[in-house]
Write a protein that holds these residues in place. Structure first.
Motif, mmCIF file in Angstrom:
data_model
loop_
_atom_site.group_PDB
_atom_site.id
_atom_site.type_symbol
_atom_site.label_atom_id
_atom_site.label_comp_id
_atom_site.label_asym_id
_atom_site.label_seq_id
_atom_site.Cartn_x
_atom_site.Cartn_y
_atom_site.Cartn_z
ATOM 1 N N ALA A 203 -12.342 22.429 53.349
ATOM 2 C CA ALA A 203 -13.365 21.483 52.904
ATOM 3 C C ALA A 203 -12.792 20.080 52.796
ATOM 4 C CB ALA A 203 -13.942 21.934 51.559
ATOM 5 N N MET A 204 -11.574 19.967 52.297
ATOM 6 C CA MET A 204 -10.933 18.653 52.209
ATOM 7 C C MET A 204 -10.685 18.071 53.588
ATOM 8 S SD MET A 204 -8.119 19.087 49.172
ATOM 9 C CE MET A 204 -8.617 19.011 47.439
ATOM 10 N N ALA A 205 -10.196 18.890 54.500
ATOM 11 C CA ALA A 205 -9.911 18.416 55.855
ATOM 12 C C ALA A 205 -11.168 17.899 56.534
ATOM 13 C CB ALA A 205 -9.274 19.523 56.680
ATOM 14 N N ALA A 206 -12.290 18.536 56.268
ATOM 15 C CA ALA A 206 -13.550 18.138 56.900
ATOM 16 C C ALA A 206 -14.002 16.745 56.463
ATOM 17 C CB ALA A 206 -14.633 19.163 56.580
ATOM 18 N N GLU A 207 -13.514 16.285 55.313
ATOM 19 C CA GLU A 207 -13.901 14.967 54.796
ATOM 20 C C GLU A 207 -12.989 13.841 55.287
ATOM 21 O OE1 GLU A 207 -16.581 14.336 52.904
ATOM 22 O OE2 GLU A 207 -17.141 16.450 53.183
ATOM 23 N N ILE A 208 -11.930 14.190 56.011
ATOM 24 C CA ILE A 208 -10.949 13.200 56.466
ATOM 25 C C ILE A 208 -11.277 12.784 57.893
ATOM 26 C CG2 ILE A 208 -8.502 12.822 56.970
ATOM 27 C CD1 ILE A 208 -7.882 14.837 54.732
ATOM 28 N N PRO A 209 -11.361 11.489 58.174
ATOM 29 C CA PRO A 209 -11.713 11.047 59.528
ATOM 30 C C PRO A 209 -10.851 11.650 60.628
ATOM 31 C CG PRO A 209 -11.895 9.203 58.030
ATOM 32 C CD PRO A 209 -11.326 10.342 57.231
ATOM 33 N N LEU A 210 -9.563 11.835 60.381
ATOM 34 C CA LEU A 210 -8.709 12.437 61.405
ATOM 35 C C LEU A 210 -8.883 13.946 61.512
ATOM 36 C CD1 LEU A 210 -5.326 10.461 61.186
ATOM 37 C CD2 LEU A 210 -7.201 10.211 62.824
ATOM 38 N N GLY A 211 -9.676 14.534 60.626
ATOM 39 C CA GLY A 211 -10.051 15.936 60.759
ATOM 40 C C GLY A 211 -9.024 16.946 60.320
ATOM 41 N N ARG A 212 -8.036 16.522 59.579
ATOM 42 C CA ARG A 212 -7.010 17.451 59.108
ATOM 43 C C ARG A 212 -6.360 16.908 57.855
ATOM 44 N NH1 ARG A 212 -1.900 15.485 60.009
ATOM 45 N NH2 ARG A 212 -1.648 13.853 61.593
ATOM 46 N N LEU A 213 -5.597 17.776 57.181
ATOM 47 C CA LEU A 213 -4.802 17.353 56.038
ATOM 48 C C LEU A 213 -3.515 16.674 56.515
ATOM 49 C CD1 LEU A 213 -5.054 20.502 53.736
ATOM 50 C CD2 LEU A 213 -6.494 18.466 53.722
ATOM 51 N N GLY A 214 -2.935 15.893 55.636
ATOM 52 C CA GLY A 214 -1.652 15.302 55.946
ATOM 53 C C GLY A 214 -0.535 16.316 55.812
ATOM 54 N N ARG A 215 0.609 15.985 56.393
ATOM 55 C CA ARG A 215 1.807 16.802 56.262
ATOM 56 C C ARG A 215 2.818 16.045 55.401
ATOM 57 N NH1 ARG A 215 0.703 16.915 61.767
ATOM 58 N NH2 ARG A 215 2.441 15.492 62.194
ATOM 59 N N PRO A 216 3.591 16.748 54.576
ATOM 60 C CA PRO A 216 4.578 16.058 53.732
ATOM 61 C C PRO A 216 5.489 15.134 54.522
ATOM 62 C CG PRO A 216 4.369 18.332 53.034
ATOM 63 C CD PRO A 216 3.551 18.197 54.298
ATOM 64 N N GLU A 217 5.847 15.535 55.746
ATOM 65 C CA GLU A 217 6.748 14.726 56.565
ATOM 66 C C GLU A 217 6.120 13.380 56.923
ATOM 67 O OE1 GLU A 217 5.836 17.855 57.195
ATOM 68 O OE2 GLU A 217 7.688 18.919 56.656
ATOM 69 N N GLU A 218 4.796 13.331 57.007
ATOM 70 C CA GLU A 218 4.129 12.074 57.333
ATOM 71 C C GLU A 218 4.183 11.105 56.154
ATOM 72 O OE1 GLU A 218 0.764 13.213 60.559
ATOM 73 O OE2 GLU A 218 0.515 14.141 58.588
ATOM 74 N N ILE A 219 4.089 11.623 54.947
ATOM 75 C CA ILE A 219 4.231 10.776 53.770
ATOM 76 C C ILE A 219 5.679 10.313 53.651
ATOM 77 C CG2 ILE A 219 3.683 10.522 51.339
ATOM 78 C CD1 ILE A 219 1.342 11.444 53.195
ATOM 79 N N ALA A 220 6.611 11.223 53.933
ATOM 80 C CA ALA A 220 8.037 10.871 53.865
ATOM 81 C C ALA A 220 8.364 9.720 54.808
ATOM 82 C CB ALA A 220 8.886 12.097 54.210
ATOM 83 N N ALA A 221 7.767 9.712 55.981
ATOM 84 C CA ALA A 221 8.025 8.628 56.933
ATOM 85 C C ALA A 221 7.584 7.283 56.367
ATOM 86 C CB ALA A 221 7.301 8.910 58.248
ATOM 87 N N ALA A 222 6.464 7.288 55.647
ATOM 88 C CA ALA A 222 5.981 6.049 55.032
ATOM 89 C C ALA A 222 6.909 5.599 53.908
ATOM 90 C CB ALA A 222 4.565 6.252 54.497
ATOM 91 N N VAL A 223 7.436 6.545 53.148
ATOM 92 C CA VAL A 223 8.368 6.200 52.071
ATOM 93 C C VAL A 223 9.641 5.598 52.658
ATOM 94 C CG1 VAL A 223 9.750 7.071 50.153
ATOM 95 C CG2 VAL A 223 7.444 7.963 50.532
ATOM 96 N N VAL A 224 10.144 6.167 53.732
ATOM 97 C CA VAL A 224 11.345 5.617 54.369
ATOM 98 C C VAL A 224 11.094 4.186 54.823
ATOM 99 C CG1 VAL A 224 12.848 5.795 56.393
ATOM 100 C CG2 VAL A 224 12.330 7.827 55.036
ATOM 101 N N PHE A 225 9.924 3.920 55.379
ATOM 102 C CA PHE A 225 9.581 2.556 55.775
ATOM 103 C C PHE A 225 9.645 1.610 54.577
ATOM 104 C CE2 PHE A 225 6.054 -0.576 55.905
ATOM 105 C CZ PHE A 225 6.565 -1.426 56.869
ATOM 106 N N LEU A 226 9.038 2.001 53.453
ATOM 107 C CA LEU A 226 9.029 1.152 52.264
ATOM 108 C C LEU A 226 10.413 1.043 51.631
ATOM 109 C CD1 LEU A 226 5.677 2.303 50.616
ATOM 110 C CD2 LEU A 226 6.120 0.147 51.820
#
Length: 248
Positions: A203-226
């Motif tokens: 249900a959560m994934a259906a509400e996201i424009p990209l159509g899926r949940l995020g993966r922890p590794e994708e958040i980690a990449a943003a943290v490394v950038f910051l």
């Protein structure tokens, strides 16, 4: 050269999900990473997944006395602290009539008080040019029913990020907030009763424009950038990593 070669980082709430993925990525980028968590077995497993580039210290960020051991361990290494990812947090559903003092204390104790205590504790260790990354939430930007205490606690985190960025600018310390959307982690799955987890995730994934949940590794990449010099002119900002959920 790796983005964080010879840097020292601290990740709180590092035993699973976004915290663990970020600790692993920071180490892969050359940092020595200190990890904290409340469960020794999970902490040991997290450290083992990284190897010699990791040091684990068990503790609860809502208890200032536990943070003393963290500070002592980082200080003993003698290289200061270049990156803080203040990630420890959590929450659970409770409708307005059902919110109890215990619910508020648990949610704010970790998410709000624990974040303040952590940043305060490591301030003397932070080197000029250090980066602090706070974990926000899209819940602070919408009206998710039965999630008001958690949402309010994360709104406080966003506010801290702005103010601390102003306070610490004179030391060259940057403070930014990474704001994940729904991300497939043990913490997210734990919000649903047994047997209903997949339905909630779908249900959560259906509400996201990209159509899926995020993966922890994708958040980690943003943290490394910051955390790295790649974001050297960013402070006081909020970086959404939410599949477009709050943007579209």
């Amino acid at each position: 050269m790796k983005q964080l070669e010879n840097k020292t980082a601290l990740v709180t709430g590092a035993t699973s999900g976004i915290g663990l993925a970020t600790a692993q990525r920071l180490a892969a980028e050359g940092a020595h990473v200190f990890l904290t968590g409340r469960r020794q077995e999970a902490l040991d497993a997290a450290v083992a997944s990284i190897g010699d580039a990791a040091t684990g210290i068990r503790g609860d960020v809502s208890r200032p006395q536990d943070l003393e051991a963290v500070v002592a361990a980082i200080a003993a290494r003698g290289r200061g602290l270049d990156v803080l990812f203040a990630n420890a947090g959590g929450g659970e559903f409770a409708a307005l009539p059902d919110i109890t003092p215990e619910h508020l204390q648990s949610t704010f104790g970790t998410n709000v008080f624990g974040t303040v205590y952590t940043v305060q504790a490591v301030l003397p260790l932070l080197r000029e040019g250090a980066s602090i990354v706070l974990t926000g939430s899209t819940s602070a930007h919408n009206g998710t029913p039965d999630f008001s205490a958690y949402a309010a606690s994360k709104a406080a985190i966003r506010s801290f990020g702005r103010t601390w960025a102003a306070e610490l600018a004179g030391r060259g310390i940057r403070v930014n907030t990474v704001t994940p959307g729904a991300t497939e982690t043990p913490g997210l799955k734990g919000l649903a009763p047994s047997g209903q987890q997949q339905g909630m995730l779908d249900a959560m994934a259906a509400e996201i424009p990209l159509g899926r949940l995020g993966r922890p590794e994708e958040i980690a990449a943003a943290v490394v950038f910051l955390a790295s010099d790649q974001s050297s002119f960013a402070t006081g900002s909020e970086l959404f990593v939410d599949g477009g959920a709050e943007q579209i």
